[in-house]
Design an enzyme around this catalytic site. Sequence first.
Site, PDB file in Angstrom:
ATOM      1  N   ARG A  35     -20.119  58.583 -10.013  1.00 25.67           N
ATOM      2  CA  ARG A  35     -20.021  59.503  -8.870  1.00 25.67           C
ATOM      3  C   ARG A  35     -18.753  60.342  -8.924  1.00 25.67           C
ATOM      4  O   ARG A  35     -18.752  61.491  -8.478  1.00 25.67           O
ATOM      5  CB  ARG A  35     -20.064  58.711  -7.566  1.00 25.67           C
ATOM      6  CG  ARG A  35     -21.439  58.162  -7.301  1.00 25.67           C
ATOM      7  CD  ARG A  35     -21.475  57.373  -6.029  1.00 25.67           C
ATOM      8  NE  ARG A  35     -22.851  57.056  -5.690  1.00 25.67           N
ATOM      9  CZ  ARG A  35     -23.212  56.044  -4.913  1.00 25.67           C
ATOM     10  NH1 ARG A  35     -22.294  55.262  -4.405  1.00 25.67           N
ATOM     11  NH2 ARG A  35     -24.467  55.826  -4.651  1.00 25.67           N
ATOM     12  N   LYS A 221     -42.940  48.310  -2.114  1.00 25.17           N
ATOM     13  CA  LYS A 221     -43.732  48.444  -0.889  1.00 25.17           C
ATOM     14  C   LYS A 221     -44.259  49.851  -0.663  1.00 25.17           C
ATOM     15  O   LYS A 221     -43.530  50.825  -0.851  1.00 25.17           O
ATOM     16  CB  LYS A 221     -42.862  48.084   0.311  1.00 25.17           C
ATOM     17  CG  LYS A 221     -42.453  46.644   0.328  1.00 25.17           C
ATOM     18  CD  LYS A 221     -41.566  46.411   1.523  1.00 25.17           C
ATOM     19  CE  LYS A 221     -41.240  44.939   1.665  1.00 25.17           C
ATOM     20  NZ  LYS A 221     -40.279  44.723   2.729  1.00 25.17           N
ATOM     21  N   GLY A 377     -32.802  55.351  -6.622  1.00 26.93           N
ATOM     22  CA  GLY A 377     -32.534  53.935  -6.852  1.00 26.93           C
ATOM     23  C   GLY A 377     -33.035  53.375  -8.161  1.00 26.93           C
ATOM     24  O   GLY A 377     -32.515  53.702  -9.227  1.00 26.93           O
ATOM     25  N   GLY A 400     -31.107  57.620  -1.058  1.00 28.61           N
ATOM     26  CA  GLY A 400     -31.733  57.916   0.234  1.00 28.61           C
ATOM     27  C   GLY A 400     -31.880  59.404   0.482  1.00 28.61           C
ATOM     28  O   GLY A 400     -32.888  59.859   1.041  1.00 28.61           O
TER      29      GLY A 400
END
Length: 421
Positions: A35, A221, A377, A400
């Site tokens: 980062r 999921k 992710g 996100g």
Amino acid sequence: MQTIDKFNFAGKKAFVRVDFNVPLDENFNITDDTRMRAALPTLKKILADGGSIIIGSHLGRPKGVADKFSLKHIIKHLSELLGVEVQFANDCMGEEAAVKAAALQPGEVLLLENLRFYAEEEGKPRGLAEDATDEEKAAAKKAVKESQKEFTKKLASYADCYVNDAFGTAHRAHASTALIAKYFDTDNKMFGYLMEKEVKAVDKVLNDIQRPFTAIMGGSKVSTKIGIIENLMDKVDNLILCGGMAFTFAKAQGGKIGNSLVEDDKLQLALDIIEKAKAKGVNLVLGCDCIAADKFANDANTQVCDDKNIPDGWMGLDAGPKTREEFKAAIKGAKTILWNGPAGVFEMDNFAGGSKAIAEAIAEATKEGAFSLIGGGDSVACINKFGMADQVSYISTGGGALLEAIEGKILPGIAAIRGDK
Ligand code: AMP
């Protein structure tokens, strides 16, 4: 809209919001500086122009001042990366920050202490008693929103211009990521190079689509990906749904899935997605076989079986060989590719094959001219595990934030600069 390339920073002080939320070990050594490196082109351009920089960032999720979340731990490494002795203000507010910011000379860099030491950065009340009443909660929220204005104004007062290079927090309407922008006129606020690249990459998969477009959504999921699946359904030609979520689809269609991961309350949703794909003419690839295991472990016994006929006591942990061929067929020839989420439990080598097949097909299509965006992710961890990061077009740095962007949401950090409504 102003751009960093056009802007001349000579003699200007720039407040640059970066995402230096880097992992630290127990001795506060940085274990992955990706980062920090990602923000270097922006920081170096400002210094090369003859500007000075006030850097704002968060680190971790502090609930107040905490040494372990201090940005002082990164001063040395940042100085090395920039080739400049970075100054530090022990507090992002207050006298010290203001005095040091005011004294900055061209070519100098001031790193502010963790913005999240203040509740005002996020604008969320802290320290509320667990049994606080709704009224107390509302009053606390109002108070922090009020003081957030002063906080934001103060941060803005340090600089002549504002650069947002923190894509990782672009989905947050925080003081330094979005609210601060209103204190700068249009000509004096802009994205940094990293943010520009991220915004362009998202644009290529949402608006500027070259066809065919194949999206691959995996992971555990369906419930966490539903917003994305729905938004993509209007855009893609091929949609691969894989990983743990595939078993919810298999069960919804009457399959026997043994101990595989399933969301029993999402069976109808799965059927609705299948119907929607049909109605929209989207080629939905759900796979047909899997690698089943007799326990959730790398050394489990395995067998290839029909994904709708998994023996009792066994669980599907990866895509099977026929399914991998289906993946490859849907990826081959694509001109736009988006991949989020693994096709199996890739962390265990014996169940990484499905994800590897996807990565290889994406690399091949990219070589043939496709634009491929990997992000959110675990698929980034996947592509890195396979050592194939340089064989795709773009790997997003924002987990996100990327997911919310591809859900079609307006990101406050982007809107604050670009004026999206
Ligand atoms: P997510 O955070 O929803 O993107 O899911 C990522 C996780 O899903 C990874 O840790 C994978 O190991 C896991 N995963 C993928 N496929 C399966 C599967 N078939 N069964 C259980 N977990 C899975």
